[in-house]
Design a protein around this motif. Structure first.
Motif, PDB file in Angstrom:
ATOM      1  N   GLN A  26       0.821  -1.212   0.000  1.00 37.29           N
ATOM      2  CA  GLN A  26       0.000   0.000   0.000  1.00 37.29           C
ATOM      3  C   GLN A  26       0.858   1.267   0.000  1.00 37.29           C
ATOM      4  O   GLN A  26       0.342   2.376   0.097  1.00 37.29           O
ATOM      5  CB  GLN A  26      -0.951  -0.008   1.199  1.00 37.29           C
ATOM      6  CG  GLN A  26      -2.100  -1.002   1.081  1.00 37.29           C
ATOM      7  CD  GLN A  26      -1.706  -2.439   1.335  1.00 37.29           C
ATOM      8  OE1 GLN A  26      -0.956  -2.728   2.267  1.00 37.29           O
ATOM      9  NE2 GLN A  26      -2.184  -3.358   0.522  1.00 37.29           N
ATOM     10  N   GLY A  54       0.860  -0.184  11.157  1.00 38.52           N
ATOM     11  CA  GLY A  54       0.350   0.309   9.860  1.00 38.52           C
ATOM     12  C   GLY A  54       0.783  -0.671   8.782  1.00 38.52           C
ATOM     13  O   GLY A  54       1.261  -0.291   7.722  1.00 38.52           O
ATOM     14  N   CYS A  55       0.577  -1.966   9.091  1.00 41.36           N
ATOM     15  CA  CYS A  55       1.136  -3.054   8.258  1.00 41.36           C
ATOM     16  C   CYS A  55       0.406  -3.228   6.940  1.00 41.36           C
ATOM     17  O   CYS A  55       0.921  -3.867   6.023  1.00 41.36           O
ATOM     18  CB  CYS A  55       1.102  -4.366   9.041  1.00 41.36           C
ATOM     19  SG  CYS A  55      -0.578  -4.802   9.587  1.00 41.36           S
ATOM     20  N   GLN A  60       5.314  -6.194   3.239  1.00 41.39           N
ATOM     21  CA  GLN A  60       6.651  -6.098   3.870  1.00 41.39           C
ATOM     22  C   GLN A  60       6.757  -6.960   5.121  1.00 41.39           C
ATOM     23  O   GLN A  60       7.837  -7.465   5.432  1.00 41.39           O
ATOM     24  CB  GLN A  60       7.008  -4.627   4.184  1.00 41.39           C
ATOM     25  CG  GLN A  60       6.273  -3.999   5.346  1.00 41.39           C
ATOM     26  CD  GLN A  60       4.772  -3.883   5.133  1.00 41.39           C
ATOM     27  OE1 GLN A  60       4.335  -3.642   4.030  1.00 41.39           O
ATOM     28  NE2 GLN A  60       3.985  -4.071   6.174  1.00 41.39           N
ATOM     29  N   ASP A  76      -3.050  -2.767  12.085  1.00 39.19           N
ATOM     30  CA  ASP A  76      -3.584  -1.800  11.122  1.00 39.19           C
ATOM     31  C   ASP A  76      -4.996  -1.413  11.545  1.00 39.19           C
ATOM     32  O   ASP A  76      -5.713  -2.195  12.159  1.00 39.19           O
ATOM     33  CB  ASP A  76      -3.599  -2.374   9.699  1.00 39.19           C
ATOM     34  CG  ASP A  76      -3.622  -1.273   8.649  1.00 39.19           C
ATOM     35  OD1 ASP A  76      -2.547  -0.926   8.110  1.00 39.19           O
ATOM     36  OD2 ASP A  76      -4.728  -0.725   8.379  1.00 39.19           O
ATOM     37  N   PHE A  81      -7.636  -4.944   5.625  1.00 35.35           N
ATOM     38  CA  PHE A  81      -6.200  -5.213   5.435  1.00 35.35           C
ATOM     39  C   PHE A  81      -5.745  -6.343   6.362  1.00 35.35           C
ATOM     40  O   PHE A  81      -4.936  -7.181   5.989  1.00 35.35           O
ATOM     41  CB  PHE A  81      -5.366  -3.955   5.714  1.00 35.35           C
ATOM     42  CG  PHE A  81      -5.521  -2.876   4.666  1.00 35.35           C
ATOM     43  CD1 PHE A  81      -5.706  -3.187   3.324  1.00 35.35           C
ATOM     44  CD2 PHE A  81      -5.477  -1.530   5.018  1.00 35.35           C
ATOM     45  CE1 PHE A  81      -5.846  -2.190   2.359  1.00 35.35           C
ATOM     46  CE2 PHE A  81      -5.618  -0.532   4.068  1.00 35.35           C
ATOM     47  CZ  PHE A  81      -5.807  -0.857   2.734  1.00 35.35           C
ATOM     48  N   GLY A 103      -6.057  -2.354  15.109  1.00 31.46           N
ATOM     49  CA  GLY A 103      -5.755  -1.415  16.190  1.00 31.46           C
ATOM     50  C   GLY A 103      -5.260  -0.112  15.607  1.00 31.46           C
ATOM     51  O   GLY A 103      -4.956  -0.034  14.414  1.00 31.46           O
ATOM     52  N   SER A 104      -5.194   0.897  16.470  1.00 31.47           N
ATOM     53  CA  SER A 104      -4.723   2.199  15.992  1.00 31.47           C
ATOM     54  C   SER A 104      -3.344   2.514  16.559  1.00 31.47           C
ATOM     55  O   SER A 104      -3.069   2.248  17.727  1.00 31.47           O
ATOM     56  CB  SER A 104      -5.703   3.299  16.388  1.00 31.47           C
ATOM     57  OG  SER A 104      -5.269   4.501  15.781  1.00 31.47           O
ATOM     58  N   MET A 105      -2.505   3.086  15.713  1.00 30.74           N
ATOM     59  CA  MET A 105      -1.115   3.368  16.114  1.00 30.74           C
ATOM     60  C   MET A 105      -1.032   4.416  17.231  1.00 30.74           C
ATOM     61  O   MET A 105       0.018   4.581  17.837  1.00 30.74           O
ATOM     62  CB  MET A 105      -0.281   3.777  14.910  1.00 30.74           C
ATOM     63  CG  MET A 105      -0.726   5.006  14.175  1.00 30.74           C
ATOM     64  SD  MET A 105       0.410   5.400  12.822  1.00 30.74           S
ATOM     65  CE  MET A 105       0.043   4.157  11.600  1.00 30.74           C
ATOM     66  N   GLU A 121       6.518   0.715   7.694  1.00 34.65           N
ATOM     67  CA  GLU A 121       6.867   1.228   6.358  1.00 34.65           C
ATOM     68  C   GLU A 121       5.735   2.111   5.838  1.00 34.65           C
ATOM     69  O   GLU A 121       4.582   1.671   5.723  1.00 34.65           O
ATOM     70  CB  GLU A 121       7.142   0.072   5.393  1.00 34.65           C
ATOM     71  CG  GLU A 121       8.387  -0.704   5.759  1.00 34.65           C
ATOM     72  CD  GLU A 121       8.924  -1.591   4.639  1.00 34.65           C
ATOM     73  OE1 GLU A 121       8.790  -1.246   3.455  1.00 34.65           O
ATOM     74  OE2 GLU A 121       9.503  -2.639   4.984  1.00 34.65           O
ATOM     75  N   GLY A 122       6.094   3.358   5.555  1.00 32.72           N
ATOM     76  CA  GLY A 122       5.140   4.273   4.920  1.00 32.72           C
ATOM     77  C   GLY A 122       3.868   4.492   5.706  1.00 32.72           C
ATOM     78  O   GLY A 122       2.807   4.705   5.111  1.00 32.72           O
ATOM     79  N   ALA A 123       3.926   4.439   7.026  1.00 33.00           N
ATOM     80  CA  ALA A 123       2.676   4.541   7.794  1.00 33.00           C
ATOM     81  C   ALA A 123       2.766   5.500   8.977  1.00 33.00           C
ATOM     82  O   ALA A 123       1.741   6.012   9.425  1.00 33.00           O
ATOM     83  CB  ALA A 123       2.265   3.156   8.284  1.00 33.00           C
ATOM     84  N   ASN A 126       0.758   8.798   9.648  1.00 29.76           N
ATOM     85  CA  ASN A 126      -0.623   8.884  10.160  1.00 29.76           C
ATOM     86  C   ASN A 126      -0.687   9.430  11.581  1.00 29.76           C
ATOM     87  O   ASN A 126      -1.695  10.008  11.983  1.00 29.76           O
ATOM     88  CB  ASN A 126      -1.301   7.512  10.110  1.00 29.76           C
ATOM     89  CG  ASN A 126      -1.635   7.109   8.690  1.00 29.76           C
ATOM     90  OD1 ASN A 126      -2.484   7.721   8.062  1.00 29.76           O
ATOM     91  ND2 ASN A 126      -0.939   6.096   8.168  1.00 29.76           N
TER      92      ASN A 126
HETATM   93  C1  LIG Z   1       0.735   3.846   2.906  1.00 31.60           C
HETATM   94  S1  LIG Z   1       0.017   2.465   3.766  1.00 31.60           S
HETATM   95  C2  LIG Z   1       1.451   1.444   4.080  1.00 31.60           C
HETATM   96  C3  LIG Z   1       1.097   0.012   4.318  1.00 31.60           C
HETATM   97  C4  LIG Z   1       2.256  -0.973   4.423  1.00 31.60           C
HETATM   98  N1  LIG Z   1       3.086  -0.697   5.582  1.00 31.60           N
HETATM   99  C5  LIG Z   1       3.091  -0.951   3.161  1.00 31.60           C
HETATM  100  O1  LIG Z   1       4.211  -0.410   3.199  1.00 31.60           O
HETATM  101  O2  LIG Z   1       2.637  -1.490   2.144  1.00 31.60           O
HETATM  102  C6  LIG Z   1      -0.387   3.132   5.369  1.00 31.60           C
HETATM  103  C7  LIG Z   1      -1.102   2.135   6.270  1.00 31.60           C
HETATM  104  O3  LIG Z   1      -1.375   2.749   7.534  1.00 31.60           O
HETATM  105  C8  LIG Z   1      -2.652   2.299   7.964  1.00 31.60           C
HETATM  106  N2  LIG Z   1      -3.176   3.246   8.968  1.00 31.60           N
HETATM  107  C9  LIG Z   1      -3.686   4.482   8.776  1.00 31.60           C
HETATM  108  N3  LIG Z   1      -4.003   5.041   9.961  1.00 31.60           N
HETATM  109  C10 LIG Z   1      -3.697   4.136  10.928  1.00 31.60           C
HETATM  110  C11 LIG Z   1      -3.792   4.124  12.351  1.00 31.60           C
HETATM  111  N4  LIG Z   1      -4.262   5.167  13.016  1.00 31.60           N
HETATM  112  N5  LIG Z   1      -3.379   3.026  13.014  1.00 31.60           N
HETATM  113  C12 LIG Z   1      -2.901   1.945  12.339  1.00 31.60           C
HETATM  114  N6  LIG Z   1      -2.776   1.900  10.986  1.00 31.60           N
HETATM  115  C13 LIG Z   1      -3.168   2.976  10.285  1.00 31.60           C
HETATM  116  C14 LIG Z   1      -3.462   2.241   6.687  1.00 31.60           C
HETATM  117  O4  LIG Z   1      -4.615   1.436   6.823  1.00 31.60           O
HETATM  118  C15 LIG Z   1      -2.431   1.656   5.728  1.00 31.60           C
HETATM  119  O5  LIG Z   1      -2.463   0.257   5.723  1.00 31.60           O
END
Ligand SMILES: C[S@@+](CC[C@H](N)C(=O)[O-])C[C@H]1O[C@@H](n2cnc3c(N)ncnc32)[C@H](O)[C@@H]1O
Length: 257
Positions: A26, A54-55, A60, A76, A81, A103-105, A121-123, A126
């Protein structure tokens, strides 16, 4: 920002989930980059506890889990997801030690000093890079590692069009030097940082979207929200190709002291 291009924040979450659940990842990244970041992490054993925050669907996480021992928990916000994550773990026969949970980060349920490694990665955007590093630190043992990738500026100055785009999408974007400083300030030794190669965006992120966009448009003919969303994704990709020397993803690896 031009009038017909919306901000990513204006799109429906269900639409974003539906679209991105069709992709292996993602966000920008690659198996090689995941393993390069992992090469800076020491002291993992069979007893280690690892979290991937944010998996997403776990592209990954599965690579990571195939190269570490120990328990891996993917977290996530979106159940869709996490369902895919757990199916992926099962089909790779990793499900005895790799589990996805919703869950929320900003409200993680790990114990203090429980984890040997936090991956993301990339999360982290948020919650915000600095805030995420500060808040997550208490879940790490002393001497444990954090490894996160984050969009970053490569230069002190850049053209107005791309500056404006990112200030709207993620005002927390900053230079590599400033991000490393934020990591140090949050109580980590910055062990390494490296720029993700362009193929993490082109080959692993945007190329699969080209095929998906056509399928998605066909399946949702006449749906204005979908059309606008795809136009937005295409605009973002065009900006990347135009301005890629000014920004990209950077992996930051730190050790808690
Ligand atoms: C850009 S995607 C990256 C996903 C994955 N790590 C990758 O590299 O393919 C960001 C991820 O963060 C998750 N996300 C957004 N807000 C979040 C939160 N508050 N807690 C946990 N995950 C969250 C999204 O659902 C999404 O799966």
């Amino acid at each position: 920002m031009s009038e017909d291009i919306k901000s990513i924040h204006e799109f429906d979450i269900a639409l974003l989930c539906e679209y991105f659940s069709n992709l292996e990842r993602q966000g920008p990244g690659s198996p090689e980059v995941t393993l390069k970041a992992l090469s800076f992490v020491e002291n993992l054993t069979q007893e280690s506890k690892i979290a991937d925050i944010g998996c997403g669907s776990g592209g990954q996480t599965m690579i990571l889990s195939q190269h570490v021992e120990g328990q891996v928990t993917g977290v996530d916000l979106f159940p869709r997801f996490i369902d895919l994550f757990n199916k992926n773990a099962a089909s790779l026969k990793l499900d005895d030690r790799v589990k996805g949970v919703v869950g929320s980060m900003d409200n993680l349920s790990f114990q203090d000093e429980e984890l040997d490694l936090i991956w993301s990665e990339g999360a982290i955007y948020n919650i915000g890079f600095e805030k995420g590093l500060q808040e997550w630190k208490r879940f790490l043992k002393r001497g444990a590692y954090v490894a996160v990738s984050e969009v970053s500026w490569f230069t002190d100055e850049r053209p107005a069009e791309i500056e404006e785009f990112w200030q709207d999408a993620y005002p927390g974007i900053d230079t590599i030097a400033n991000k490393v400083g934020q990591m140090q300030k949050a109580g980590y030794v910055p062990v390494a940082s490296f720029i993700l190669p362009e193929n993490c965006w082109t080959e692993h992120f945007y190329a699969p979207q080209v095929k998906l966009d056509e399928k998605f448009l066909k399946e949702n003919q006449g749906n204005k929200a979908v059309e606008e969303f795809i136009a937005n994704q295409r605009h973002e990709a065009q900006l990347y190709y135009k301005y890629k020397e000014y920004y990209g993803y950077v992996f930051y690896i730190g050790k808690k002291i």
